[in-house]
Design an enzyme around this catalytic site. Structure first.
Site, PDB file in Angstrom:
ATOM      1  N   HIS A  73      -3.117  -3.099  -6.812  1.00  0.00           N
ATOM      2  CA  HIS A  73      -3.899  -3.856  -5.832  1.00  0.00           C
ATOM      3  C   HIS A  73      -4.885  -2.984  -5.060  1.00  0.00           C
ATOM      4  CE1 HIS A  73      -0.815  -2.640  -2.734  1.00  0.00           C
ATOM      5  NE2 HIS A  73      -1.877  -2.700  -1.944  1.00  0.00           N
ATOM      6  N   ASP A 119       2.606  -4.059 -10.001  1.00  0.00           N
ATOM      7  CA  ASP A 119       1.603  -3.491  -9.087  1.00  0.00           C
ATOM      8  C   ASP A 119       1.575  -1.969  -9.239  1.00  0.00           C
ATOM      9  OD1 ASP A 119      -0.264  -3.179  -7.114  1.00  0.00           O
ATOM     10  OD2 ASP A 119       1.050  -3.768  -5.451  1.00  0.00           O
ATOM     11  N   GLY A 212      -3.020   0.503   4.639  1.00  0.00           N
ATOM     12  CA  GLY A 212      -3.566   1.839   4.403  1.00  0.00           C
ATOM     13  C   GLY A 212      -2.563   2.747   3.728  1.00  0.00           C
ATOM     14  N   SER A 214      -0.707   1.521   1.358  1.00  0.00           N
ATOM     15  CA  SER A 214      -0.622   0.959   0.010  1.00  0.00           C
ATOM     16  C   SER A 214      -0.908   2.010  -1.056  1.00  0.00           C
ATOM     17  CB  SER A 214      -1.627  -0.183  -0.152  1.00  0.00           C
ATOM     18  OG  SER A 214      -1.226  -1.327   0.542  1.00  0.00           O
ATOM     19  N   GLY A 215      -0.129   1.945  -2.127  1.00  0.00           N
ATOM     20  CA  GLY A 215      -0.326   2.875  -3.229  1.00  0.00           C
ATOM     21  C   GLY A 215       0.372   4.204  -3.065  1.00  0.00           C
TER      22      GLY A 215
END
Length: 267
Positions: A73, A119, A212, A214-215
């Site tokens: 995402h 994801d 922020g 994320s990942g």
């Protein structure tokens, strides 16, 4: 077995993984704090070009000198990406940090943004990083490994310090105990939104991942004290960054070792 041997060579190389020169200061205190500089040397900042300037958009994990693991995402065909490695303070010039353009970007072919499934994405760097005391890959977990309930893992990133707040300048770390699948899928927790290819952590109403982050990685030590990336920050509560019974949900890396291996070997 052979493909995992190849993957281990690709990840570890001659420099090893998961053993930082400057070990993180880990405590059982729950709550986000400034990380020790370069104690999570695999943490990267995924950045996009916006108005002629580069801006942090997501986190990620260096898993070899040429590959970064992040969330699907976080990737959009609308942006150009670069990867910042060796960073501690995003707004300061820091000796030894490197900025490398993204080369091949591989989003999982079954990524489903509606149900938030698969994801996960890989980024091959345009040029390999120069591994150093401040830049080093994380290790990967054994395929199929499941973290036990309450395992003391840490989320790291430059996400928002609190709901609606500013992006952090200094890399943050927070203790997020793992929540087992049976608990996380209870109706008053996340229910069926959590698949068996996900891992939950946090949910105590005190601390969690935030926008922020994320990942970025869920960092957990194995029995030998080596740090492994067991999760990729995927989603959390839209109500708050630390809502009770709504732990941060991560893509479970151990569920995707076949996929990671196949991409890294092929490309």
């Amino acid at each position: 077995m052979m493909k995992f041997l190849v993957l281990a060579v690709l990840v570890a190389g001659a420099y090893g993984c998961g053993l930082p020169t400057f070990p993180p200061v880990v405590t059982r205190v729950v709550g986000g704090v400034d990380a020790r500089a370069h104690s999570w040397p695999w943490q990267i900042s995924l950045q996009i070009s916006r108005g002629g300037e580069w801006a942090h958009t997501c986190g990620g994990t260096l898993i070899s000198d040429s590959w970064v693991l992040t969330a699907a995402h976080c990737i959009s065909s609308s942006y150009t990406y670069r990867i910042a490695v060796g960073k501690h303070n995003l707004v300061a010039e820091e000796a030894g940090s490197q900025f490398i353009n993204a080369g091949q970007i591989i989003v999982h072919e079954k990524w489903n943004p509606f149900f938030i499934r698969n994801d996960i994405a890989l980024i091959k760097l345009e040029t390999p990083v120069v591994v150093s005391d401040s830049i080093m890959p994380s290790c990967l977990p054994e395929a199929g490994f499941l973290l036990p309930h309450n395992a003391p893992c840490y989320v790291t990133g430059w996400g928002r310090i609190y709901t609606g707040g500013p992006i952090a300048d200094i890399l943050q770390q927070a203790l997020l105990p793992v929540v087992d699948h049976a608990t996380c899928t209870q109706p008053d927790w996340w229910g069926s939104q959590v698949a068996d290819t996900m891992v939950c952590a946090g949910g105590d109403g005190v601390v969690s991942g935030c926008n922020g982050d994320s990942g970025g990685p869920l960092n957990c030590q194995n029995a030998d004290g080596v740090w492994e990336v067991h999760g990729i920050v995927s989603f959390g509560s839209g109500l708050s960054c630390n809502f009770p019974k709504k732990p941060t949900v991560f893509t479970q890396v151990s569920s995707y070792m076949d996929w990671i291996s196949a991409q890294m070997v092929y490309f």
